[in-house]
Design a protein around this motif. Structure first.
Motif, PDB file in Angstrom:
ATOM      1  N   LYS A 170      38.928  37.319  38.792  1.00 31.91           N
ATOM      2  CA  LYS A 170      38.981  38.774  38.608  1.00 31.91           C
ATOM      3  C   LYS A 170      40.008  39.142  37.552  1.00 31.91           C
ATOM      4  O   LYS A 170      41.101  38.595  37.505  1.00 31.91           O
ATOM      5  N   LEU A 172      41.796  42.659  35.449  1.00 32.45           N
ATOM      6  CA  LEU A 172      42.039  44.099  35.452  1.00 32.45           C
ATOM      7  C   LEU A 172      42.440  44.512  34.046  1.00 32.45           C
ATOM      8  O   LEU A 172      43.328  43.908  33.444  1.00 32.45           O
ATOM      9  N   SER A 186      37.945  46.915  36.440  1.00 30.87           N
ATOM     10  CA  SER A 186      38.019  45.548  36.958  1.00 30.87           C
ATOM     11  C   SER A 186      36.727  44.803  36.637  1.00 30.87           C
ATOM     12  O   SER A 186      35.646  45.407  36.530  1.00 30.87           O
ATOM     13  N   ASP A 188      34.574  40.874  37.265  1.00 31.49           N
ATOM     14  CA  ASP A 188      34.397  39.533  37.825  1.00 31.49           C
ATOM     15  C   ASP A 188      33.880  38.627  36.711  1.00 31.49           C
ATOM     16  O   ASP A 188      32.925  38.992  36.008  1.00 31.49           O
TER      17      ASP A 188
END
Length: 206
Positions: A170, A172, A186, A188
């Protein structure tokens, strides 16, 4: 400017500097300098002019103990990733073969982060001033740089990126978006960099 730690008392700085005495073309270029810091003393140890016509909007990542990758933009706003070897004492700076031009239209304000042992993630303002996230693999010795995937995550406006890893897969991103408002998004990203998925977004400052 972008600073990175080489070892306990040695640091490398990448920046767009002035090429004093250069004739013809731009007097600006991409520079790297190393410094040692002992107590209250800062000492320059080495320098390299790695590009002679602008080398701005720099962002470093560490690849292995003595190998470092730099994302930067040239005077035509093309985006590059270049690798360098720097020993622990900062006594030399050597460009490694295998530089990659990852975007030949626009690649401004990059923020570069390591995802895992050989996968790296870059956030930047790309074509049409839109927001892009791209993934790359880089060999430990810096000799191979391969672009894996790219996601246009903002089709309106993107500027001034700051990307961090917050979990195993992940990321940010803080950025300036439409109307100069502040956004957090955010993502993935799979371990091999092949899949990039935008998960959420918040306009934190209107």
């Amino acid at each position: 400017n972008s600073l990175i730690k080489i070892d306990d008392d040695t640091y490398a700085l990448a920046y767009n500097g002035y090429n004093q005495g250069q004739s013809g073309g731009s007097n600006w270029g991409g520079w790297i300098k190393t410094f040692t810091i002992n107590g209250g003393t800062i000492t320059q140890t080495a320098q390299l002019s790695h590009y002679t016509s602008y080398g701005r909007h720099n962002s470093w990542v560490k690849v292995d103990a003595n190998t470092f990758a730099l994302a930067w933009e040239d005077g035509s706003s093309d985006g590059y990733i270049t690798t360098f070897t720097i020993p622990a004492d900062g006594s030399s700076i050597t460009e490694v073969s295998g530089q990659l031009k990852h975007d030949d239209i626009n690649a401004e304000f990059p923020s570069f982060v390591q995802l895992d042992a050989d996968t790296y993630v870059l956030a930047y303002m790309g074509p049409d001033n839109d927001g892009f996230i791209s993934t790359f693999t880089i060999q430990a010795d810096g000799t191979g740089i391969t672009k894996v995937e790219s996601l246009e995550h903002d089709e309106t406006y993107n500027h001034t990126n700051s990307l961090i890893k917050i979990d195993e897969n992940k990321m940010l991103l803080a950025m300036e978006g439409k109307d100069s408002d502040g956004y957090l998004s955010s993502f993935d990203i799979s371990s091999d960099g092949a899949t990039i998925t935008k998960k959420s977004s918040l306009e934190y400052d209107p």
